[in-house]
Motif scaffolding. Structure first.
Motif, short mmCIF file in Angstrom:
data_model
loop_
_atom_site.label_atom_id
_atom_site.label_comp_id
_atom_site.label_asym_id
_atom_site.label_seq_id
_atom_site.Cartn_x
_atom_site.Cartn_y
_atom_site.Cartn_z
N PRO A 135 21.11 -51.66 -46.85
CA PRO A 135 22.17 -52.65 -47.02
C PRO A 135 22.72 -53.15 -45.67
O PRO A 135 22.62 -52.48 -44.65
CB PRO A 135 23.26 -51.88 -47.78
CG PRO A 135 22.57 -50.67 -48.34
CD PRO A 135 21.48 -50.35 -47.40
N ARG A 137 26.06 -53.78 -43.51
CA ARG A 137 27.24 -52.90 -43.47
C ARG A 137 28.45 -53.64 -42.91
O ARG A 137 28.35 -54.35 -41.91
CB ARG A 137 26.98 -51.67 -42.59
CG ARG A 137 25.58 -51.07 -42.68
CD ARG A 137 25.25 -50.51 -44.04
NE ARG A 137 23.82 -50.22 -44.13
CZ ARG A 137 23.25 -49.07 -43.86
NH1 ARG A 137 24.00 -48.04 -43.44
NH2 ARG A 137 21.94 -48.91 -43.97
N ALA A 172 34.17 -53.49 -51.26
CA ALA A 172 33.00 -52.66 -51.55
C ALA A 172 32.55 -52.84 -52.99
O ALA A 172 31.35 -52.96 -53.27
CB ALA A 172 33.32 -51.19 -51.27
N GLN A 173 33.50 -52.88 -53.89
CA GLN A 173 33.16 -53.06 -55.31
C GLN A 173 32.52 -54.42 -55.55
O GLN A 173 31.52 -54.54 -56.26
CB GLN A 173 34.42 -52.91 -56.17
CG GLN A 173 34.14 -53.01 -57.67
CD GLN A 173 35.42 -53.02 -58.48
OE1 GLN A 173 36.32 -53.82 -58.25
NE2 GLN A 173 35.52 -52.09 -59.43
N ALA A 176 28.82 -54.74 -53.57
CA ALA A 176 27.74 -53.79 -53.85
C ALA A 176 26.52 -54.48 -54.46
O ALA A 176 25.37 -54.16 -54.12
CB ALA A 176 28.24 -52.67 -54.76
N SER A 179 24.07 -55.81 -52.04
CA SER A 179 23.53 -54.82 -51.09
C SER A 179 24.25 -54.89 -49.75
O SER A 179 23.65 -54.86 -48.68
CB SER A 179 22.02 -55.02 -50.89
OG SER A 179 21.32 -54.77 -52.10
N THR A 181 27.41 -52.78 -48.00
CA THR A 181 28.37 -51.70 -48.12
C THR A 181 29.60 -52.01 -47.27
O THR A 181 29.51 -52.68 -46.24
CB THR A 181 27.78 -50.34 -47.69
OG1 THR A 181 27.56 -50.33 -46.28
CG2 THR A 181 26.49 -50.04 -48.42
N ASN A 183 32.90 -49.88 -45.74
CA ASN A 183 33.58 -48.61 -45.53
C ASN A 183 34.61 -48.76 -44.42
O ASN A 183 34.58 -49.72 -43.65
CB ASN A 183 32.57 -47.52 -45.15
CG ASN A 183 31.61 -47.20 -46.28
OD1 ASN A 183 31.98 -46.59 -47.27
ND2 ASN A 183 30.35 -47.65 -46.15
N TYR A 237 24.08 -44.95 -48.60
CA TYR A 237 24.53 -44.76 -49.98
C TYR A 237 26.04 -44.58 -50.06
O TYR A 237 26.58 -44.24 -51.11
CB TYR A 237 23.80 -43.56 -50.60
CG TYR A 237 23.80 -43.53 -52.11
CD1 TYR A 237 23.41 -44.63 -52.85
CD2 TYR A 237 24.19 -42.38 -52.79
CE1 TYR A 237 23.40 -44.59 -54.24
CE2 TYR A 237 24.19 -42.33 -54.18
CZ TYR A 237 23.79 -43.43 -54.90
OH TYR A 237 23.78 -43.39 -56.27
N THR A 239 29.72 -46.38 -49.92
CA THR A 239 30.49 -47.62 -49.92
C THR A 239 31.85 -47.36 -50.56
O THR A 239 31.98 -46.51 -51.46
CB THR A 239 29.74 -48.77 -50.60
OG1 THR A 239 30.35 -50.01 -50.24
CG2 THR A 239 29.69 -48.63 -52.11
#
Length: 253
Positions: A135, A137, A172-173, A176, A179, A181, A183, A237, A239
């Protein structure tokens, strides 16, 4: 590609000329990424870029024109963006009775709206880099002061950093499925201009260290390592997370 490799990735770090932004930018450069840093002060950005071996793009990200200029400069040279690090931010401290409403306006603009607006503007380049296995980022820099109540009277700062954490989860939601992420890193005490007033005084520095369970101020490697982890295959993996990089402050209570 090894588990923690970011070699060959394209990275933008806002507020990258000093402090935490510089730590992150330097880490990515050493790890083989192509790095762009932005800063409101052109001279500082150019100086840091020359020292680190990255590209400087002066931009005031508290304004829409500044954000647009950064995106245009990167888009002119890159067809994709693997990692966006939203680090640019500001703080404001004053006693409660004297705390100005203008502080909330200023910090909301740069700490929250700036993160949202720049992420949205960079979406075409982020989507171009994104795949399910690797993904794109987005890494937002929040603060432990957005998790626990700080000792200092920095009301707008703590409130806006808490907002950054929630914005991270919300984005993030939404992203997703693309693809991408999203954080956040929530730093504790690190060497930066924002912390200099406290860390440059030996007595205050010692007092701060005494409240860190691991007993020390964070190093550039601590900060860069977390960002690189989030940007590498090792972090693909994750997020919607907020990672305190604080020597145990928030776990300690």
């Amino acid at each position: 590609m090894t588990l923690f490799s970011v070699e060959g990735k394209t990275v933008v770090v806002t507020g990258g000329s000093r402090g935490i932004g510089r730590m992150i930018a330097a880490g990515f450069v050493r790890a083989g990424a192509t790095v762009y840093i932005s800063s409101r002060k052109a001279a500082e950005a150019e100086k840091t870029a020359a020292e680190l071996g990255c590209v400087a793009v002066p931009a005031d990200l508290s304004t829409e024109d500044g954000a647009a200029a950064l995106v245009e400069a990167v888009s002119a040279r890159e067809s994709r963006l693997d990692v966006l690090v939203n680090n640019a931010g500001a703080t404001w401290g004053a006693p409660l009775e004297e705390y100005p409403e203008a502080a909330f306006d200023k910090l909301w603009g740069i700490n929250v709206k700036g993160v949202f607006g720049l992420t949205r503007r960079f979406l075409p380049l982020l989507r171009a880099a994104a795949t399910p296995g690797d993904p794109a980022r987005v890494i937002n820099v929040g603060s432990v002061d957005g998790i626990r109540v700080p000792a200092m009277e920095t009301y707008a700062y703590s409130a806006t950093k808490a907002a950054v954490h929630m914005l991270t989860r919300h984005l993030a939601q939404r992203l997703a499925a693309d693809s991408i992420t999203v954080n956040a890193i929530a730093p504790g005490p690190f060497e930066s201009k924002m912390m200099a007033f406290a860390l440059n005084d030996p007595a205050t520095r010692s007092a701060i260290e005494s409240h860190v369970p691991l007993g020390r101020i964070g190093t550039p490697e601590d900060m860069a390592g977390t960002a690189i982890f989030l940007a590498s295959r090792a972090g693909a993996y994750l997020t919607g997370t907020v990672i305190p990089v604080d020597g145990g402050i928030t776990a300690h209570g």
